[in-house]
Design a protein around this motif. Structure first.
Motif, short mmCIF file in Angstrom:
data_model
loop_
_atom_site.label_atom_id
_atom_site.label_comp_id
_atom_site.label_asym_id
_atom_site.label_seq_id
_atom_site.Cartn_x
_atom_site.Cartn_y
_atom_site.Cartn_z
N SER A 113 -14.53 9.69 -14.09
CA SER A 113 -13.74 8.71 -14.86
C SER A 113 -12.28 8.73 -14.41
CB SER A 113 -13.84 9.01 -16.36
OG SER A 113 -13.35 10.30 -16.66
N TYR A 114 -11.76 9.90 -14.07
CA TYR A 114 -10.39 10.01 -13.53
C TYR A 114 -10.28 9.28 -12.20
CZ TYR A 114 -6.40 12.37 -11.26
OH TYR A 114 -5.24 12.66 -10.58
N TYR A 115 -11.26 9.47 -11.33
CA TYR A 115 -11.24 8.78 -10.03
C TYR A 115 -11.36 7.27 -10.22
CZ TYR A 115 -11.89 13.34 -7.80
OH TYR A 115 -11.73 14.63 -7.37
N THR A 116 -12.14 6.84 -11.19
CA THR A 116 -12.26 5.41 -11.47
C THR A 116 -10.92 4.83 -11.89
OG1 THR A 116 -14.57 5.69 -12.16
CG2 THR A 116 -13.44 3.68 -12.88
N ALA A 117 -10.21 5.58 -12.74
CA ALA A 117 -8.88 5.13 -13.17
C ALA A 117 -7.94 5.04 -11.97
CB ALA A 117 -8.31 6.10 -14.21
N LEU A 118 -7.99 6.02 -11.07
CA LEU A 118 -7.13 6.00 -9.89
C LEU A 118 -7.42 4.80 -9.00
CD1 LEU A 118 -7.02 9.74 -8.73
CD2 LEU A 118 -5.26 8.47 -9.97
N ILE A 119 -8.70 4.48 -8.83
CA ILE A 119 -9.07 3.32 -8.02
C ILE A 119 -8.46 2.05 -8.60
CG2 ILE A 119 -11.01 1.83 -7.33
CD1 ILE A 119 -12.70 4.40 -7.10
N ILE A 120 -8.53 1.92 -9.92
CA ILE A 120 -7.95 0.75 -10.58
C ILE A 120 -6.43 0.74 -10.43
CG2 ILE A 120 -7.60 -0.36 -12.83
CD1 ILE A 120 -10.39 0.72 -13.61
N PHE A 121 -5.81 1.90 -10.61
CA PHE A 121 -4.35 1.99 -10.50
C PHE A 121 -3.86 1.66 -9.09
CE2 PHE A 121 -4.43 5.57 -13.91
CZ PHE A 121 -4.60 4.62 -14.91
N ILE A 122 -4.65 1.98 -8.08
CA ILE A 122 -4.26 1.71 -6.69
C ILE A 122 -4.60 0.29 -6.28
CG2 ILE A 122 -4.65 2.35 -4.27
CD1 ILE A 122 -5.38 5.19 -5.34
N LEU A 123 -5.83 -0.11 -6.56
CA LEU A 123 -6.36 -1.36 -6.01
C LEU A 123 -5.73 -2.60 -6.64
CD1 LEU A 123 -8.40 -2.32 -3.91
CD2 LEU A 123 -10.15 -2.33 -5.71
N CYS A 124 -5.60 -2.63 -7.95
CA CYS A 124 -5.12 -3.85 -8.62
C CYS A 124 -3.70 -4.23 -8.21
CB CYS A 124 -5.23 -3.68 -10.14
SG CYS A 124 -6.95 -3.70 -10.73
N PRO A 125 -2.73 -3.32 -8.23
CA PRO A 125 -1.38 -3.74 -7.79
C PRO A 125 -1.30 -4.13 -6.32
CG PRO A 125 -1.47 -1.37 -8.25
CD PRO A 125 -2.73 -1.95 -8.76
N ILE A 126 -2.08 -3.47 -5.47
CA ILE A 126 -2.09 -3.85 -4.05
C ILE A 126 -2.66 -5.26 -3.90
CG2 ILE A 126 -3.14 -3.39 -1.79
CD1 ILE A 126 -2.93 -0.43 -2.40
N LEU A 127 -3.73 -5.56 -4.62
CA LEU A 127 -4.33 -6.90 -4.56
C LEU A 127 -3.36 -7.97 -5.06
CD1 LEU A 127 -8.02 -6.32 -5.72
CD2 LEU A 127 -7.24 -7.02 -3.46
N ILE A 128 -2.68 -7.69 -6.15
CA ILE A 128 -1.73 -8.65 -6.71
C ILE A 128 -0.64 -8.98 -5.69
CG2 ILE A 128 0.14 -8.92 -8.40
CD1 ILE A 128 -1.63 -7.50 -10.43
N ALA A 129 -0.05 -7.95 -5.11
CA ALA A 129 1.04 -8.16 -4.15
C ALA A 129 0.53 -8.85 -2.89
CB ALA A 129 1.67 -6.81 -3.79
N VAL A 140 -6.92 4.05 2.19
CA VAL A 140 -5.84 4.31 1.23
C VAL A 140 -6.42 4.89 -0.05
CG1 VAL A 140 -4.16 3.19 -0.30
CG2 VAL A 140 -4.21 2.62 2.13
N LEU A 141 -7.50 4.28 -0.54
CA LEU A 141 -8.15 4.79 -1.75
C LEU A 141 -8.64 6.22 -1.55
CD1 LEU A 141 -10.26 1.66 -2.81
CD2 LEU A 141 -8.33 2.63 -4.06
N MET A 142 -9.27 6.46 -0.41
CA MET A 142 -9.86 7.77 -0.16
C MET A 142 -8.81 8.87 -0.08
SD MET A 142 -12.62 8.85 2.78
CE MET A 142 -13.89 7.93 1.91
N VAL A 143 -7.75 8.66 0.73
CA VAL A 143 -6.77 9.74 0.90
C VAL A 143 -5.95 9.96 -0.37
CG1 VAL A 143 -6.62 9.44 3.40
CG2 VAL A 143 -5.03 8.19 1.94
N SER A 147 0.84 -1.20 0.00
CA SER A 147 0.00 0.00 0.00
C SER A 147 0.87 1.25 0.00
CB SER A 147 -0.93 0.00 1.22
OG SER A 147 -1.82 -1.10 1.18
N ASN A 148 1.91 1.25 0.83
CA ASN A 148 2.84 2.39 0.86
C ASN A 148 3.61 2.52 -0.45
OD1 ASN A 148 2.82 3.85 3.44
ND2 ASN A 148 3.30 1.87 4.35
N PHE A 149 4.07 1.41 -0.98
CA PHE A 149 4.87 1.41 -2.20
C PHE A 149 4.05 1.88 -3.39
CE2 PHE A 149 7.08 -0.87 -5.72
CZ PHE A 149 8.33 -0.29 -5.57
#
Length: 245
Positions: free
Chosen positions: A100-116, A145-148, A52-54
């Motif tokens: 749509s920008y916020y949706t992209a950010l959610i995907i950019f944050i959530l997917c890599p955190i889930l993978i790791a 994390v998503l919100m901040v 999450s930090n990374f």
């Protein structure tokens, strides 16, 4: 309103800027698996916190670039002008672009955190914590994390609306976010300064991984919502007065 959202999301997911950023963030999440393991991470929960930090730290740079390209190119490629000519109000255009920008950010944050997290949990197990249910704590933490981070990256929206070129937008976005991050990190150990910084989304990003009371969570939500609202509102005021060419 639904039509402009459909048009916006179709353009987002088909764009090279989104696909390229998404792939890059997936690589970031995947790379942390090796980094975390070499650093001695002992459980999936520890890996989740580290990831999450990374991912958040990487987003400050990558997301700033994405925002500059995403918003400014919409003007340069005359997509926004076409949307206005099609009869859409400027308020709807701003809201659809921001959502749509916020949706992209959610995907950019959530997917890599889930993978790791899932990979390291599969290897090391989920782990334990001293207080509370670990799954609930992880869910609560990822939502915060998503919100901040969404609130922090909202600052790029009005900057991008004021900028006249993609290069200038990217440069100012990156400069503002990285300086903000660097200053906050420098003062994180100063309790007097943190009394002020806790009322910023960047300040909260350094506090969400500790023990949180109900008032702490409420503060995070209020700070994030206010930051998002002010960013969108300033962008709308600028766009409302913009003379489109």
């Amino acid at each position: 309103m639904s039509r402009i959202f459909q048009w916006e999301f179709r353009g987002l997911f088909k764009s090279g800027k989104f696909v390229g950023t998404f792939i890059l963030m997936l690589l970031v999440g995947s790379s942390y698996i090796g980094i975390g393991m070499s650093d001695g991470v002992k459980s999936g929960f520890d890996g989740f916190i580290g990831a999450s930090n990374f991912v958040s730290s990487t987003l400050y740079l990558v997301g700033s670039v994405f925002a500059g390209i995403y918003f400014t190119s919409a003007f340069q490629e005359r997509m926004i002008q076409s949307s206005v000519m099609a009869g859409n109000s400027r308020f709807r255009i701003v809201i659809s672009k921001c959502v749509s920008y916020y949706t992209a950010l959610i995907i950019f944050i959530l997917c890599p955190i889930l993978i790791a997290t899932l990979t390291m949990t599969g290897i090391l197990g989920v782990g334990t914590i001293t207080t509370g249910n670990i799954i609930w704590v992880m869910l609560r933490t990822v939502l915060l994390v998503l919100m901040v981070n969404i609130a922090t990256m909202s600052v790029c929206i009005p900057i991008s609306f004021f900028a006249k070129s993609i290069g200038l937008s990217i440069g100012v976005n990156v400069g503002v976010i990285l300086v903000w991050y660097g200053l906050t990190q420098s003062f994180i150990s100063n309790p007097q300064v943190m009394k002020v910084l806790q009322y910023t989304s960047m300040g909260q990003s350094f506090l969400i991984f500790g023990e949180l009371s109900g008032s702490d969570i409420l503060r995070i939500i209020v700070v994030s919502v206010v930051t998002i609202f002010l960013s969108v509102f300033v962008a709308y005021l600028k766009f409302k007065k913009e003379e489109l060419k």
